[in-house]
Design an enzyme around this catalytic site. Structure first.
Site, mmCIF file in Angstrom:
data_model
loop_
_atom_site.group_PDB
_atom_site.id
_atom_site.type_symbol
_atom_site.label_atom_id
_atom_site.label_comp_id
_atom_site.label_asym_id
_atom_site.label_seq_id
_atom_site.Cartn_x
_atom_site.Cartn_y
_atom_site.Cartn_z
ATOM 1 C CG HIS A 1 -2.134 -1.015 1.276
ATOM 2 N ND1 HIS A 1 -1.927 -2.306 1.417
ATOM 3 C CD2 HIS A 1 -3.399 -0.922 0.944
ATOM 4 C CE1 HIS A 1 -3.139 -3.025 1.187
ATOM 5 N NE2 HIS A 1 -3.819 -2.003 1.111
ATOM 6 C CG ASP B 1 0.154 0.696 -4.239
ATOM 7 O OD1 ASP B 1 1.227 0.647 -3.539
ATOM 8 O OD2 ASP B 1 -0.928 0.064 -3.626
ATOM 9 N N GLY B 2 -0.679 -2.375 -5.279
ATOM 10 C CA GLY B 2 -1.668 -3.471 -5.086
ATOM 11 C C GLY B 2 -3.182 -2.928 -4.775
ATOM 12 C CG HIS C 1 -10.819 -4.601 -2.101
ATOM 13 N ND1 HIS C 1 -10.349 -3.237 -2.336
ATOM 14 C CD2 HIS C 1 -11.045 -4.846 -0.973
ATOM 15 C CE1 HIS C 1 -10.572 -2.636 -1.072
ATOM 16 N NE2 HIS C 1 -11.038 -3.686 -0.110
ATOM 17 C CD GLU D 1 -12.527 -5.470 3.099
ATOM 18 O OE1 GLU D 1 -12.004 -4.586 2.468
ATOM 19 O OE2 GLU D 1 -12.537 -5.164 4.293
ATOM 20 C CD GLU E 1 -14.350 -0.938 2.522
ATOM 21 O OE1 GLU E 1 -14.095 -2.133 1.883
ATOM 22 O OE2 GLU E 1 -13.628 -0.355 2.985
ATOM 23 C CB CYS F 1 -10.355 2.650 4.932
ATOM 24 S SG CYS F 1 -11.434 1.367 5.054
#
Lengths: 653, 653
Positions: free
Chosen positions: B146, B196-197, B275, B327, B343, B423
């Site tokens: 991250h 980035d993931g 996700h 998620e 979410e 988050c």
């Protein structure tokens, strides 16, 4: 001579076409196939098995025994309870000899007994994982070790094998195991004040007691039941002593104590919580011990758990276990059809529990549930070919969901070749091969005939009960009772709860007999007697209690004890578009060409059309056009024997 | 002078009572509360947070920065992306200065900027987890680290803070970060050919480009989007080099590549998989970059993903993410209401995506979805007190299920104090404080007014648009346009898709205007103009596409953009016993005393009685008595602000 106070069942020959097919299938396909698998000689794929956890295709179960016996070198492979696959298979084979003598197979099983004897430690201990790879950890992490569970399964097999073949060595291994356990467990100084994470030893010791009459075995079983949950921290204490992170089965440490039925003493537990198979194995042991010891608190717990399971936590098919997480019960009336577990082993274990409750009390409800498992929830665990198996038995399945929603990935829509955790196939095999033992319950002077599976039963002094029928397709049940010596005994015949009206004829004359707790009773003194039942075999549209959210506004179809299912093969998907009213018209016919011969139900309903793809998802509601259609249903146990597709038991109404 | 070809929005003052309350709540409660939490000074409990994973109550987010800045000693605590809690909070604070100048708070935020500057490495790198505890692993495990996600969130905050306060240091930190990333990533020799993931840096760099005009930032964003999924093995290669088992976030390694949108290049991806937050952050970046670069393939992917999400994978409340496992999105039309995720961050991210699509195309559908998120799926993430938050937003909830079925343990039935993975709270706070930026889209000579949130907007050259209403409770929308210099421009006003008939009056005269892609357009040249809309605010009973199994045979209630929910507080549980027909009678009234003032809907229906406990679960079906009742519904966003209980949006029909 007074046999009236004690009558003994000598032999039952199952003559039912339906069950003979399954029993021969086990001999012809299941036992050879499973033997190959356990010897790593089968060409199988367990890659799609969600329980597989990345293991390869080998069972290694026989090899583990060979290594423990010093006949092979290498490491243990598989689960710590891998041995039980062999034992359950051995037990199934033992039962099969009763109706299908098989010298070739018996040579194999005799050798297997020899191998097991060689694998057993001098002190009676036998659990190959610990013998091979962790001897210093024996009985040190009972929460996860499955050692008593494993030995319990051998004890069951050993007793059955001895009873079937007279092989003394088979029984001796069992008694030596039990003695070893007795030496190590108990509240006496120097013993382990604990019990196994997976109940099984309790029922196994009861069977050993039943065979040997040795009091210490039933006392030991009783100890395990009384001690369970007395110290809720027992497992954690052992885990800490054994090294907290040193898990045998990863993640098990984090499951709640109720998963192991170890949060509180059994007599304080109000609901049937935790891993469903553990619960019903425990209950079976409780029922055995309650009967043999007269422990009333234990019997009360049996009643409490029975009621909680059957009246609040059981699917209409007899399946139990509402969640895949912990393969467990959840809470009262929580019976989701698509994310459920319904493990085959749990239905097999429920059959054990029901049988033991019948040994205590002549109540039809126990036999009703036993029948429900035999014709539905348990039986669906095996394909018609005897070579494919379900671990999970859903009431609603959709290949797209199993593939696309990880919360349903445990639900297979076709039976698998085998499983990394292969508890279910051999468990079902031993139930099928011993089904003859589930037809009668004899108590004192009373014979209870509680299952409508054609058979010829022989009792003491030439008393015979011959039952003939084409159940479950026909409800015409014909009994001939032969009693040449004119002994006096009672014959109880179950009137199933699903039969709304049952016609009973004695020697051809229709009679009105009172039904007591689900049975009619005849006092037999004559040389012969003919009894005919006409059970209500009308197709029933069923509903669930309104406490069950998942089934609200839905109906299911039942005929006799058989629960029906719709499959995509017979009805254009998606199956949720169909609606069936509680008063829908149904027709029934037997189709001998379909699925080895099944009764087929057709039901009138309606179908809403499928919306276009890609248009707005949500629009103001309109009454939707419902086109009249006819749905075709097949017995639930026979689903997933054709093409892969959607299936559902509960239909929108 | 010709402003007609380019008109610029200068300022928007939100005057809506509904939104002013929320915006002041953020200033008064949310920002101080979150600041305390991040400084470990709040009295909170996160023990019931299912995402907590056993962490304690401390956030430690500010402490991590102090340690990285050398002002404190100790280890990093929390998730590797813990810094982002601070950055999102800072961004929210920056926006709040626009409507609520606050010298005290600005002192804190200025000091925070100083702290962040001190924490930043000389080369621009800033991710406290790696700086403090794993400097040798920087950029070495991007699947899980991250790092770019974290820096992306700073860049967003830094740009916003600079824009709000003119603080140059805040912007400089951002450009140094971006330069650092530019130095390390790309296809050139010696750079990391990866990404980035967790998407975020793409949209952040776009915002930085928008502010600075520096081409290299949009080029870098474009690179990340083009490179993503080109080598599906990129993450695994890094993981192997970094030590396969050396996970930063346990278990993430096992998630499918689609979880990270890294299984194939974006332009090849057909469906919105993985996700949900990652997907909508990625889409937002894609829309930015497609607009700034004119990349047609990227725009086509935006359209494809938009359609797949909105037309096949979105709940009626705007929530997205059908499963807690990862998620994530599952598959088309799979929208379970009780095991879903939904979410809060995903709805916030969907608002970003919608806003960016509006910047590309004047299509009402984007604004419809933005409005859906603002009034439903995103807003439900925060309690009316501003101090409790949802991470998961279900459409059906039951405290018994959340407690008793582990497949639903992620669903809370009351908002939590805080989360281990925090988050959502600050993400929603930055959306609410910047809602003024979501009301207009200005392209060339066209002003689109696409949200009915009362406001006063100032444009170049004294053009003003003043909107007055009591939306979402009233559909009477009043506009006054002031154009003292009589410039020529176009004003587009959205006609929402939910308004079946909309009356439009210009200067008091009802007019019939064509609706183009969801907008009516007026060519404004006069000094002033009064526009009145009467939107259709009738209560609508809604249905889902018949492709959605979970909603089949059910209806939901909507009025204007507001989706309604039934709660146990207002309607005797269990809620599944109620039935409402598509033609049911409804009434509506505004209750100023309830839930800070909400419109309440009452709907006529029937209720089946609850079965007795402990009786047989399954019985032959009968038509059940349905007693007429009236249900009371409240807006979905306001549920779970009274007592704990059942809630459902979709009612049996």
């Amino acid at each position: 001579m007074d046999i009236a106070n004690k009558i003994r069942l000598k032999n039952v020959e199952v003559t039912s076409d339906f069950w003979k097919r399954y029993r021969e299938l086990v001999v012809k396909e299941v036992l050879p196939y499973q033997w190959k698998v356990m010897n790593d000689e089968a060409d199988i794929s367990i890659s799609e098995d969600p329980q597989n956890n990345g293991r390869d295709q080998n069972s290694h179960a026989v090899a583990n025994l060979k290594i423990a016996a010093g006949k092979m070198s290498g490491h243990h492979y598989g689960f710590p309870f891998q041995d039980t696959d062999v034992y359950k298979w051995l037990e199934a084979a033992a039962y099969s000899f009763g109706y299908h003598p098989n010298a070739d197979l018996q040579k194999i099983t005799n050798s297997l007994i020899d191998l097991i004897a060689e694998a057993q430690d001098d002190d009676g201990y036998l659990s190959t994982y610990f013998q091979i790879d962790a001897p210093e950890r024996k009985f040190k992490r009972l929460q996860q070790s499955h050692e008593l569970y494993t030995m319990g399964h051998y004890i069951e097999a050993g007793v059955a094998y001895y009873q079937a073949t007279g092989n003394q060595k088979a029984l001796d291994i069992a008694t030596r195991m039990a003695d070893c356990i007795d030496d190590h467990f108990g509240l006496e100084e120097g013993k382990i004040p604990g019990y196994d994470g997976h109940p099984e030893i309790e029922l196994a010791l009861s069977r050993l007691y039943e065979e040997t009459g040795k009091q210490k075995y039933i006392d030991l079983a009783h100890y395990f039941l009384k001690q369970r949950g007395q110290d809720p921290d027992f497992f954690d204490k052992q885990n800490r002593a054994d090294g907290w992170d040193n898990d045998i089965l990863e993640g098990m440490r984090n499951l709640p104590k109720s998963y192991y039925q170890a949060a509180e003493p059994i007599i304080d537990q109000q609901t049937a919580d935790g891993h469903a198979v553990r619960v019903v194995y425990l209950c079976t042991g409780m029922a055995y011990v309650a009967r043999f010891t007269g422990d009333k608190d234990l019997l009360a717990a049996c009643h409490r758990f029975w009621k909680d399971i059957v009246r609040r936590r059981m699917y209409i098919t007899g399946n139990i276990g509402s969640t895949t997480i912990g393969e467990a019960f959840t809470y009262d009336y929580d019976l989701p059809n698509d994310t459920m577990y319904g493990e085959t082993c749990a239905s097999v274990g429920m059959s054990f529990f029901a049988r033991q409750m019948l040994n205590i009390e002549a109540k039809g409800e126990y036999a009703d549930i036993l029948e429900k498992e035999l014709f539905n929830g348990a039986l669906s665990g095996m394909a018609l070919d005897g070579k494919h198996f379900f671990y999970v038995n859903p009431l609603e399945a959709d290949p797209a969901a199993s593939k696309g929603n990880p919360g349903k990935s445990h639900v297979l829509t076709h039976r698998a070749d085998w499983f990394g955790c292969a508890c279910c196939p051999a468990n079902l095999a031993r139930l099928i091969t011993s089904v003859d033992q589930y037809l009668y319950t004899v108590n004192g002077d009373t014979i209870l005939s509680h299952q409508f599976i054609s058979n010829k039963a022989e009792f003491d002094d030439h008393v015979e009960v011959v039952q003939t029928n084409h159940f479950p397709w026909s409800g015409d049940i014909h009994y001939e009772v032969r009693n040449p010596e004119q002994h006096a005994f009672k014959l109880g015949i179950r009137i199933p709860s699903w039969s709304a009206k049952t016609e009973i004829a004695i020697n051809g004359a229709i009679q009105s007999l009172p039904v007591k707790d689900g049975f009619i009773y005849l006092n037999v003194t004559e040389k012969s007697l003919v009894i005919d039942l006409k059970l209500d075999m009308s197709v029933k549209i069923m509903q669930a209690s309104t406490r069950v959210e998942s089934d609200f506004g839905k109906v299911a179809v039942q005929r006799g004890p058989v629960i029906y299912a719709t499959e995509e093969t017979d009805n254009q998907a998606p199956l949720w578009l169909y609606k069936v009213s509680p008063e829908a018209k149904t027709t029934y016919h037997y189709d001998k060409t379909l699925l080895n011969g099944v009764g087929v139900v057709q039901i009138a309903g309606t179908r809403t059309s499928l919306a276009e793809d890609g248009v707005p998802l949500y629009t103001p509601a309109t009454k939707r056009v419902q086109d009249p259609i006819t749905m075709q249903l097949i017995p639930y146990y026979a689903w997933a024997n054709r093409s892969d597709g959607q299936m559902r038991v509960w239909l929108n109404s």
